[in-house]
Enzyme design. Structure first.
Site, short mmCIF file in Angstrom:
data_model
loop_
_atom_site.label_atom_id
_atom_site.label_comp_id
_atom_site.label_asym_id
_atom_site.label_seq_id
_atom_site.Cartn_x
_atom_site.Cartn_y
_atom_site.Cartn_z
N ASN A 1 -7.35 -3.02 14.32
CA ASN A 1 -8.79 -3.29 13.83
C ASN A 1 -8.65 -4.39 12.92
O ASN A 1 -9.75 -4.85 12.34
CB ASN A 1 -9.58 -2.24 13.10
CG ASN A 1 -8.88 -1.59 12.10
OD1 ASN A 1 -7.86 -2.15 11.54
ND2 ASN A 1 -9.22 -0.59 11.59
N HIS B 1 -6.91 -4.91 10.33
CA HIS B 1 -6.61 -4.78 8.78
C HIS B 1 -5.20 -5.07 8.50
O HIS B 1 -4.53 -5.39 9.03
CB HIS B 1 -6.61 -3.14 8.49
CG HIS B 1 -5.73 -2.52 8.85
ND1 HIS B 1 -5.82 -0.97 9.41
CD2 HIS B 1 -4.40 -2.46 8.70
CE1 HIS B 1 -4.46 -0.47 9.43
NE2 HIS B 1 -3.82 -1.23 9.46
N ASP C 1 1.02 -1.24 -0.10
CA ASP C 1 0.04 -0.06 0.16
C ASP C 1 0.88 1.43 0.06
O ASP C 1 1.94 1.16 0.14
CB ASP C 1 -0.89 -0.12 1.13
CG ASP C 1 -0.37 -0.43 2.49
OD1 ASP C 1 1.03 -0.48 2.68
OD2 ASP C 1 -0.76 -0.74 3.31
N GLU D 1 -9.51 -1.88 5.55
CA GLU D 1 -10.00 -1.72 6.69
C GLU D 1 -11.33 -2.58 6.93
O GLU D 1 -11.88 -3.12 5.91
CB GLU D 1 -10.63 -0.15 6.68
CG GLU D 1 -9.45 0.88 6.61
CD GLU D 1 -8.62 0.92 7.82
OE1 GLU D 1 -8.46 0.07 8.85
OE2 GLU D 1 -8.08 2.04 8.12
C1 GLP Z 1 -0.32 0.16 8.74
C2 GLP Z 1 -0.05 -0.62 7.42
C3 GLP Z 1 -0.25 -2.13 7.53
C4 GLP Z 1 0.48 -2.50 8.79
C5 GLP Z 1 -0.39 -1.97 10.14
C6 GLP Z 1 0.21 -2.23 11.23
O1 GLP Z 1 -1.55 1.05 8.70
N1 GLP Z 1 -0.76 -0.20 6.20
O2 GLP Z 1 0.39 -2.81 6.56
O3 GLP Z 1 0.47 -3.77 9.04
O4 GLP Z 1 -0.48 -0.26 9.97
O5 GLP Z 1 1.23 -1.44 11.66
P1 GLP Z 1 2.31 -1.92 12.90
O6 GLP Z 1 3.22 -3.00 12.63
O7 GLP Z 1 3.12 -0.56 13.12
O8 GLP Z 1 1.48 -2.15 14.18
#
Ligand code: GLP
Length: 241
Positions: free
Chosen positions: A136, A138, A67, A143
């Protein structure tokens, strides 16, 4: 689904790096699906170390990232392009021409999302997709929703994601409101999936992802239906499983 329990973040990062390293060694021209966020940073450090030692060769590897924030140019320190360059690409021998990330500056979202799907298809699909997990549920920026998105698309980020990601920006107002992300369908077409999850704050959502019903309200729950998923999580994240 295989679940590996790691003692802590460091052990999780080493286990995840072992799995990616095995993929790179067994298929040196693999298409790797890569992720951003704090979860993969340790894994990337391990891969850099192994590349430095001469144990891993990324020269034929191709990558596609999950993304990108809509509107952020590559030079923006919060863009995922910048993140990938700083946390992995600049320190391994990957050819930058073989790396792919959605173009956040393309204003025509339909055009960019279609282009990105074609890039992935043109590479022959993803061999191994690395995923983190949002609070959440995702994955990428998919989302919670009323249905699973099939393809790369433009999403409105939820207030909880903006809240979680504001730590990287000067303030919550600076967090982009939209992103381009691979769809759940795009992710599910990857031949192998590696989900890494760390920390007590992810324990409830990891429980729901692994044991709850498969529902678009918990996007990662769809992984229960994929035939080749490996989860590497630390004890804190697995506390409720
Ligand atoms: C972001 C990214 C995801 C990632 C998630 C969790 O929003 N778009 O790809 O897995 O957050 O992030 P973290 O690893 O910092 O908890």
């Amino acid at each position: 689904m295989r679940i590996y329990r790691a003692k802590d973040y460091d052990e999780l990062s080493r286990k995840a790096a072992n799995i990616i390293a095995a993929q790179v060694i067994m298929k040196p021209d693999s298409v790797l699906g890569l992720a951003t966020g704090s979860s993969p940073v340790g894994t990337y450090k391990q891969l850099i170390e192994r590349c430095r030692m001469g144990d891993l060769d990324f020269s034929q590897i191709k990558s596609v990232n999950l993304d990108e924030y809509r509107g952020l140019p590559r030079e923006n320190e919060q863009s995922y392009y910048y993140f990938m360059r700083e946390n992995l690409f600049k320190d391994i021998n990957i050819d930058m021409a073989n790396t792919n990330i959605p173009d956040g500056t393309e204003p025509d979202s339909e055009k960019e999302c279609l282009r990105y799907e074609r890039v992935i298809a043109g590479l022959g699909g993803i061999d191994l997709q690395l995923l983190g997990l949002g609070h959440n549920g995702h994955i990428g920026f998919n989302e919670p929703d009323s249905s699973f998105a099939k393809m790369t698309h433009c999403v409105d980020l939820t207030p909880s994601t903006i809240e979680a990601n504001k730590r990287f920006f000067a303030s919550a107002e600076d967090v982009p409101r939209q992103a381009y992300t691979m769809g759940i369908g795009t992710i599910m077409r990857a031949r192998k999936i590696l989900l890494i999850v760390s920390g007590a704050d992810k324990a409830q959502i990891l429980h729901d992802v692994l044991n709850g019903p498969v529902t678009p309200q918990v996007p990662a729950s769809i992984l229960q239906l994929h035939s080749n998923v490996t989860v590497v999580a630390d004890e804190a994240a697995l506390a409720k499983c």
